[in-house]
Every structure is written in structure tokens, then in C-alpha cells.
Design an enzyme around this catalytic site. Structure first.
Site, PDB file in Angstrom:
ATOM      1  N   ASP A 135       0.790  -1.311   0.102  1.00 41.39           N
ATOM      2  CA  ASP A 135       0.016   0.162  -0.087  1.00 41.39           C
ATOM      3  C   ASP A 135       0.892   1.031  -0.067  1.00 41.39           C
ATOM      4  O   ASP A 135       1.546   1.509   0.887  1.00 41.39           O
ATOM      5  CB  ASP A 135      -0.904   0.068   1.280  1.00 41.39           C
ATOM      6  CG  ASP A 135      -1.621   1.153   1.356  1.00 41.39           C
ATOM      7  OD1 ASP A 135      -3.067   1.168   0.655  1.00 41.39           O
ATOM      8  OD2 ASP A 135      -1.346   2.170   1.913  1.00 41.39           O
ATOM      9  N   TYR A 139       3.039   9.790  -0.666  1.00 38.59           N
ATOM     10  CA  TYR A 139       4.093   9.344   0.208  1.00 38.59           C
ATOM     11  C   TYR A 139       5.567   9.514  -0.590  1.00 38.59           C
ATOM     12  O   TYR A 139       6.579   9.339   0.062  1.00 38.59           O
ATOM     13  CB  TYR A 139       3.969   7.805   0.463  1.00 38.59           C
ATOM     14  CG  TYR A 139       2.799   7.137   1.171  1.00 38.59           C
ATOM     15  CD1 TYR A 139       1.833   8.262   1.740  1.00 38.59           C
ATOM     16  CD2 TYR A 139       2.401   6.076   1.350  1.00 38.59           C
ATOM     17  CE1 TYR A 139       0.751   8.037   2.187  1.00 38.59           C
ATOM     18  CE2 TYR A 139       1.243   5.686   1.759  1.00 38.59           C
ATOM     19  CZ  TYR A 139       0.306   6.602   2.304  1.00 38.59           C
ATOM     20  OH  TYR A 139      -0.909   6.261   2.994  1.00 38.59           O
ATOM     21  N   LYS A 157      -2.683   5.575  -4.522  1.00 32.41           N
ATOM     22  CA  LYS A 157      -3.701   6.526  -4.174  1.00 32.41           C
ATOM     23  C   LYS A 157      -3.645   7.935  -4.765  1.00 32.41           C
ATOM     24  O   LYS A 157      -2.480   8.388  -4.765  1.00 32.41           O
ATOM     25  CB  LYS A 157      -3.959   6.745  -2.637  1.00 32.41           C
ATOM     26  CG  LYS A 157      -3.812   5.751  -1.743  1.00 32.41           C
ATOM     27  CD  LYS A 157      -4.091   5.912  -0.149  1.00 32.41           C
ATOM     28  CE  LYS A 157      -3.652   4.677   0.509  1.00 32.41           C
ATOM     29  NZ  LYS A 157      -2.248   4.690   0.956  1.00 32.41           N
ATOM     30  N   HIS A 183      -7.641   9.344  -2.087  1.00 37.26           N
ATOM     31  CA  HIS A 183      -6.847   9.371  -0.652  1.00 37.26           C
ATOM     32  C   HIS A 183      -7.643  10.124   0.648  1.00 37.26           C
ATOM     33  O   HIS A 183      -7.912   9.458   1.470  1.00 37.26           O
ATOM     34  CB  HIS A 183      -5.337  10.040  -0.827  1.00 37.26           C
ATOM     35  CG  HIS A 183      -4.597   9.853   0.320  1.00 37.26           C
ATOM     36  ND1 HIS A 183      -3.326   9.526  -0.235  1.00 37.26           N
ATOM     37  CD2 HIS A 183      -4.699   9.367   1.306  1.00 37.26           C
ATOM     38  CE1 HIS A 183      -2.601   9.205   1.050  1.00 37.26           C
ATOM     39  NE2 HIS A 183      -3.370   9.016   2.150  1.00 37.26           N
TER      40      HIS A 183
END
Ligand code: NDP
Length: 289
Positions: free
Chosen positions: A51, A56, A81, A114
Site C-alpha cells: 500500500d 508518500y 492513491k 486518498h
């Protein structure tokens, strides 16, 4: 070539019939330059679901680990996401391509919005873009993250398409019983983020956890992850060391009793660690690592 994982994680079936491993490895807050090594270790420990998120900034590290591993693509389940900055139909379609490029993949297993960011009021339009991505076959499943019941009901009412999963904050300190009930009613799989409550000591040292850990000869983290599994949730704990990765995946050889499950659900001492989906506009993950 395919390699047999040490521990086989059971699948959970998403609406539409796609099988998703019930336990995966999360990479939030993993520095980009460390992501490839961490994911490579995870694949070696038996993780098949990863994930990540554009926010990120480590999608390329995930892709690098996949390319270096000798695990068949078909055995992997890769989720990323859509960031809050890319809401809207055209932006979402373009962002999806960028994420695929970062990951070095030609399809995703699961693509999520997200956060709903109700302040933008674009999440229905964004969801429509994800529906088109799924129709094109380039995402096997689509879903959302951090959606409240009203956000879920609105996208279903306006598009007729139910998200396969809603990835939300959920741990013994914030058990989300009402939201889980709504997911069950709508046919959505609950995916727990920060499933270990980021190792909060108030949970790890709570008697309901330590008692069950002693009774089953397991660690606090294993008891917490097992609680999620028995609730029927998907979990994606993040762990930096191979030892912890191995510990966290080793939760399929014991069963919590009904009393233990209820005692853990009753902990509820922490509340939210992350943002409130009703008001959240920026990304808490959008840090400059
Ligand atoms: P977790 O609940 O997974 O906790 C991670 C923390 O627990 C790390 O500090 C880790 O330490 C520690 N830890 C891991 N395993 C153990 C263990 N066996 N014993 C003791 N400590 C342990 O928190 P995250 O916030 O990372 O959430 C997990 C994933 O959920 C993320 O990586 C991301 O994929 C997703 N997520 C999604 C969000 C969303 O908005 N959709 C928001 C937040 C997370 P160490 O790393 O040092 O091993």
C-alpha cells in the site's frame, strides 16, 4: 518465475470478484531512498500486497522492489492513491498515468481516492474518473479512503458504482463500529490504516492486549492485527525491520475468543491519530521526507 511465500495470507473477495490479500505492507513515512529495500524484504517475508500513495513520494521505490524481485506480477496486489491536489476528472486521469509510471507498472490492483476533501466538492467527479479507469481495465479494482458515510452514499447515489474498499483509520483505540456497519450494508470492504495505532503504548500495554498475547503466546502487535483479521478487515501495517515484518504477517495460526475480541473493541482510548475526513484539506502524509 514464482517463489512460494513463507506464509500464505488469505484473500478477501472485493465486490466484482477481485481477490485482495487480507494483510499487506504499508509504506507511509518510509523515506523514498529506503523504500525499495523495505519492500524487497517484505516480498521475501511473504507480503504480496503493498500500500503506497502518490503523496508518500515513494511509489518509485515500490516499483524498484517489484522489478528486482522474482515474484510474478500476477501474484502481487499493488495499491496507490490519488493525492488531494489532483481531484477533478482530467487531473485524476493524468495523475493515474503518473503513478503507473512511477511504479513501472501497466496496471494497478487497487486505485483509491486518498481523501474526499469535501471543501473542494470534486470527489464525485473524481470518482467518475476512477470508474473510467476501472472500465479501461488498468485498475482491477477502485475504492476510496477516509470517506465518511455521507461521502460514500453520495458517490453511490450519483454514479451507481460502489467502491470496493474504504481505507480508513481503524485500530483498537478508534474502532469505527458505525462506519464498519455502513460498509457491510453497502458491500464495501473495510481496510484499516494505522492498524497498530502507530504502536501507541496505551494500546500495546493495555491489559486486553497483553492478556490475549500471553494466552496465545503471541506479541501485542500480533494480537492487534489478528483482531482486525477476525473483524473481516484488510490490514496494512508498516514495519521497518525484517523481524517486525515477519512478526506482523504471522497471525494466521491462532484465533481470539469472542470475549477477547469484545475486550479489545472496548479499549477505544485514543481517538483519531490522523485527520478528520469531514474537514481535512491538506495531506498529513505530504511531508518533506
Ligand atoms: P501502523 O499502525 O502500521 O504502525 C506503524 C508503527 O508501528 C511504526 O512505528 C512501526 O515501527 C511500528 N511497528 C510495526 N510493527 C511493530 C511490531 N510488531 N511491534 C512494535 N512496533 C511495531 O501505522 P501507519 O501509520 O504506518 O499505517 C500503516 C499503513 O496504513 C501506512 O503505511 C499506509 O500504507 C496506510 N495509511 C493510510 C492513510 C490514509 O490516509 N489512507 C493514513 C495513514 C496510513 P518501525 O517502522 O520502526 O518498525
Amino acid at each position: 518465475m514464482s517463489v512460494d511465500p513463507i506464509i500464505v495470507v488469505p484473500d478477501i473477495e472485493l465486490a466484482g470478484g477481485v481477490a485482495m490479500p487480507q494483510l499487506g505492507l504499508g509504506v507511509f513515512q518510509v523515506p523514498p531512498e529506503q523504500t525499495s529495500a523495505l519492500v524487497f524484504d517484505g516480498l521475501g517475508a511473504g507480503y504480496r500486497s503493498i500500500d503506497t500513495a502518490a503523496a508518500y513520494r515513494n511509489e518509485s521505490g515500490v516499483g524498484d522492489a517489484i522489478a528486482r524481485s522474482n515474484v510474478d506480477r500476477a501474484e502481487l496486489f499493488i495499491t496507490t492513491k490519488l493525492p488531494n491536489t489532483e481531484h477533478g476528472h482530467a487531473k485524476a486521469l493524468a495523475q493515474f498515468e503518473r503513478s503507473l509510471g512511477q511504479l513501472g507498472l501497466d496496471y494497478l490492483d487497487l486505485y483509491l481516492i486518498h481523501w474526499p476533501v469535501p471543501a473542494f466538492d470534486l470527489y464525485v467527479e473524481t470518482w467518475q474518473a476512477l470508474i473510467e479507469i476501472a472500465e479501461s481495465g488498468r485498475a482491477r479494482a477502485i475504492g476510496v479512503s477516509n470517506f465518511n458515510v455521507d461521502h460514500l452514499e453520495r458517490i453511490v447515489a450519483e454514479t451507481g458504482v460502489v467502491p470496493a474498499v474504504n481505507q480508513v483509520e481503524l485500530h483498537p483505540g478508534f474502532a469505527q463500529a458505525e462506519l464498519r456497519e455502513a460498509h457491510e450494508r453497502l458491500g464495501i470492504v473495510t481496510e484499516s490504516w494505522s492498524p497498530l495505532a502507530q504502536a501507541d503504548r496505551r494500546i500495546f500495554e493495555h491489559p486486553a492486549i497483553t492478556g490475549a498475547a500471553a494466552a496465545h503466546d503471541k506479541t501485542a502487535a500480533q494480537v492487534i492485527l489478528r483482531w482486525h483479521i477476525q473483524l473481516g478487515c484488510v490490514v496494512i501495517p508498516k514495519a521497518s525491520s525484517p523481524q517486525r515484518q515477519a512478526e506482523n504477517i504471522d497471525v494466521f495460526d491462532f484465533e481470539l475468543t469472542g470475549e477477547e475480541m469484545a475486550a479489545i473493541e472496548a479499549i477505544d482510548v485514543v481517538g483519531r491519530i490522523g485527520g478528520d475526513p469531514a474537514t481535512f484539506v491538506t495531506q498529513p502524509e505530504d511531508t518533506d521526507d
